[in-house]
Design a protein around this motif. Structure first.
Motif, mmCIF file in Angstrom:
data_model
loop_
_atom_site.group_PDB
_atom_site.id
_atom_site.type_symbol
_atom_site.label_atom_id
_atom_site.label_comp_id
_atom_site.label_asym_id
_atom_site.label_seq_id
_atom_site.Cartn_x
_atom_site.Cartn_y
_atom_site.Cartn_z
ATOM 1 N N ALA A 11 0.831 -1.204 0.000
ATOM 2 C CA ALA A 11 0.000 0.000 0.000
ATOM 3 C C ALA A 11 0.864 1.252 0.000
ATOM 4 C CB ALA A 11 -0.930 -0.002 1.211
ATOM 5 N N LEU A 12 1.972 1.214 0.719
ATOM 6 C CA LEU A 12 2.862 2.380 0.742
ATOM 7 C C LEU A 12 3.502 2.628 -0.618
ATOM 8 C CD1 LEU A 12 4.601 1.942 4.217
ATOM 9 C CD2 LEU A 12 2.873 3.629 3.558
ATOM 10 N N LYS A 13 3.796 1.572 -1.347
ATOM 11 C CA LYS A 13 4.393 1.727 -2.670
ATOM 12 C C LYS A 13 3.406 2.342 -3.663
ATOM 13 C CE LYS A 13 7.630 -2.085 -2.217
ATOM 14 N NZ LYS A 13 7.983 -3.438 -2.664
ATOM 15 N N ARG A 14 2.098 2.090 -3.459
ATOM 16 C CA ARG A 14 1.083 2.618 -4.370
ATOM 17 C C ARG A 14 0.481 3.929 -3.882
ATOM 18 N NH1 ARG A 14 -0.715 -2.582 -3.476
ATOM 19 N NH2 ARG A 14 -2.482 -1.708 -2.369
ATOM 20 N N ALA A 15 0.838 4.387 -2.712
ATOM 21 C CA ALA A 15 0.203 5.567 -2.118
ATOM 22 C C ALA A 15 0.330 6.797 -3.002
ATOM 23 C CB ALA A 15 0.788 5.845 -0.737
ATOM 24 N N HIS A 16 1.453 6.973 -3.661
ATOM 25 C CA HIS A 16 1.644 8.168 -4.489
ATOM 26 C C HIS A 16 0.680 8.220 -5.676
ATOM 27 C CE1 HIS A 16 3.903 5.220 -6.800
ATOM 28 N NE2 HIS A 16 3.839 6.062 -7.837
ATOM 29 N N LEU A 17 0.143 7.063 -6.086
ATOM 30 C CA LEU A 17 -0.796 7.029 -7.207
ATOM 31 C C LEU A 17 -2.139 7.668 -6.854
ATOM 32 C CD1 LEU A 17 -0.198 3.356 -8.395
ATOM 33 C CD2 LEU A 17 0.695 5.461 -9.428
ATOM 34 N N TYR A 18 -2.465 7.756 -5.554
ATOM 35 C CA TYR A 18 -3.783 8.211 -5.143
ATOM 36 C C TYR A 18 -3.774 9.556 -4.426
ATOM 37 C CZ TYR A 18 -4.772 3.360 -6.158
ATOM 38 O OH TYR A 18 -4.893 2.157 -6.780
ATOM 39 N N GLU A 19 -2.649 10.189 -4.333
ATOM 40 C CA GLU A 19 -2.575 11.453 -3.608
ATOM 41 C C GLU A 19 -3.417 12.514 -4.287
ATOM 42 O OE1 GLU A 19 1.321 12.810 -2.693
ATOM 43 O OE2 GLU A 19 1.909 10.913 -1.813
ATOM 44 N N HIS A 20 -4.226 13.196 -3.493
ATOM 45 C CA HIS A 20 -5.022 14.344 -3.927
ATOM 46 C C HIS A 20 -6.038 14.012 -5.014
ATOM 47 C CE1 HIS A 20 -2.202 16.669 -1.572
ATOM 48 N NE2 HIS A 20 -1.201 16.173 -2.278
ATOM 49 N N THR A 23 -10.895 8.756 -6.397
ATOM 50 C CA THR A 23 -11.044 7.727 -7.418
ATOM 51 C C THR A 23 -12.361 6.980 -7.219
ATOM 52 O OG1 THR A 23 -9.926 6.083 -6.074
ATOM 53 C CG2 THR A 23 -8.534 7.431 -7.521
ATOM 54 N N ALA A 24 -12.729 6.209 -8.217
ATOM 55 C CA ALA A 24 -13.939 5.379 -8.109
ATOM 56 C C ALA A 24 -13.777 4.369 -6.973
ATOM 57 C CB ALA A 24 -14.198 4.672 -9.435
ATOM 58 N N TYR A 25 -12.576 3.847 -6.796
ATOM 59 C CA TYR A 25 -12.323 2.906 -5.715
ATOM 60 C C TYR A 25 -12.528 3.576 -4.363
ATOM 61 C CZ TYR A 25 -10.005 -0.467 -2.718
ATOM 62 O OH TYR A 25 -9.729 -1.361 -1.722
ATOM 63 N N PHE A 26 -12.089 4.808 -4.214
ATOM 64 C CA PHE A 26 -12.261 5.551 -2.974
ATOM 65 C C PHE A 26 -13.752 5.746 -2.672
ATOM 66 C CE2 PHE A 26 -12.924 9.697 -0.924
ATOM 67 C CZ PHE A 26 -12.272 9.467 0.277
ATOM 68 N N ILE A 27 -14.512 6.133 -3.669
ATOM 69 C CA ILE A 27 -15.951 6.331 -3.481
ATOM 70 C C ILE A 27 -16.621 5.007 -3.120
ATOM 71 C CG2 ILE A 27 -18.100 6.937 -4.673
ATOM 72 C CD1 ILE A 27 -16.425 9.023 -6.233
ATOM 73 N N PHE A 28 -16.249 3.939 -3.822
ATOM 74 C CA PHE A 28 -16.801 2.618 -3.526
ATOM 75 C C PHE A 28 -16.470 2.199 -2.093
ATOM 76 C CE2 PHE A 28 -16.372 -2.049 -3.537
ATOM 77 C CZ PHE A 28 -17.699 -2.377 -3.812
ATOM 78 N N ALA A 29 -15.237 2.422 -1.663
ATOM 79 C CA ALA A 29 -14.831 2.066 -0.299
ATOM 80 C C ALA A 29 -15.628 2.861 0.739
ATOM 81 C CB ALA A 29 -13.333 2.297 -0.111
ATOM 82 N N CYS A 30 -15.891 4.122 0.461
ATOM 83 C CA CYS A 30 -16.692 4.944 1.379
ATOM 84 C C CYS A 30 -18.123 4.427 1.475
ATOM 85 C CB CYS A 30 -16.692 6.402 0.932
ATOM 86 S SG CYS A 30 -15.110 7.223 1.169
ATOM 87 N N ILE A 31 -18.687 4.036 0.335
ATOM 88 C CA ILE A 31 -20.053 3.510 0.337
ATOM 89 C C ILE A 31 -20.122 2.193 1.102
ATOM 90 C CG2 ILE A 31 -21.852 2.531 -1.153
ATOM 91 C CD1 ILE A 31 -21.067 4.695 -3.224
ATOM 92 N N VAL A 32 -19.173 1.309 0.860
ATOM 93 C CA VAL A 32 -19.152 0.025 1.554
ATOM 94 C C VAL A 32 -18.977 0.240 3.058
ATOM 95 C CG1 VAL A 32 -17.823 -2.110 1.880
ATOM 96 C CG2 VAL A 32 -18.401 -1.320 -0.415
#
Length: 158
Positions: A11-20, A23-32
């Motif tokens: 997760a730390l290696k991919r963290a820079h991909l999601y900064e600021h 994403t659709a994944y973020f919205i989905f995670a919030c809904i779940v």
């Protein structure tokens, strides 16, 4: 413990991909996550109303329904005095309490994802068992599965 550490490093290696970014994944995670909290509150709060419904009592507790009809002008204090009805109500809470101990072990070894998966499967099984219930034993088993889902869900949110 190694599985949780490896997941954190990935997760730390991919963290820079999601900064600021949202994403659709973020919205989905919030809904779940929101639905998980809603299920938790719903499962905790629904049993009180259901146990006083006439249709529920006629189907699963006809003796209590007769007692309720015979004492309509009295308080509800003694109408619902039944050990099996008490077991139905408290089985969810007790299963949630006990399952948190197992959930902490699962979370320690497999991470939060493992706890969320176990909790989700348990919620699903509990919902199916309660929807298909033909007798009080099926209702209690369904409530136990829902309680396990609550225990694992709480552990994953800590």
């Amino acid at each position: 413990m190694a599985g949780g550490v490896l997941a954190d490093e990935g997760a730390l290696k991919r963290a820079h991909l999601y900064e600021h970014r949202i994403t659709a994944y973020f919205i989905f995670a919030c809904i779940v996550g929101s639905l998980g909290g809603s299920l938790f509150g719903y499962d905790l709060g629904v049993s009180g109303g259901v146990t006083s419904m006439d249709d529920f009592l006629i189907e699963f507790f006809p003796g209590i329904y007769k007692r309720k009809q015979n004492h309509m002008h009295e308080t509800d204090y003694c109408k619902y005095d039944n050990q099996i009805l008490t077991l139905f109500t408290s089985s969810l809470y007790f299963a949630g309490l006990i399952s948190t101990f197992g959930a902490s072990h699962v979370t320690r070894i497999y991470g939060r994802r493992g706890s969320i998966l176990v909790g989700s499967v348990s919620f699903f099984l509990g919902g199916v068992a309660n929807a298909a219930a033909k007798n009080i034993l099926m209702l209690i088993l369904g409530r136990i599965f829902l309680g396990i889902g609550i225990g694992f869900g709480n552990q994953a949110n800590l």
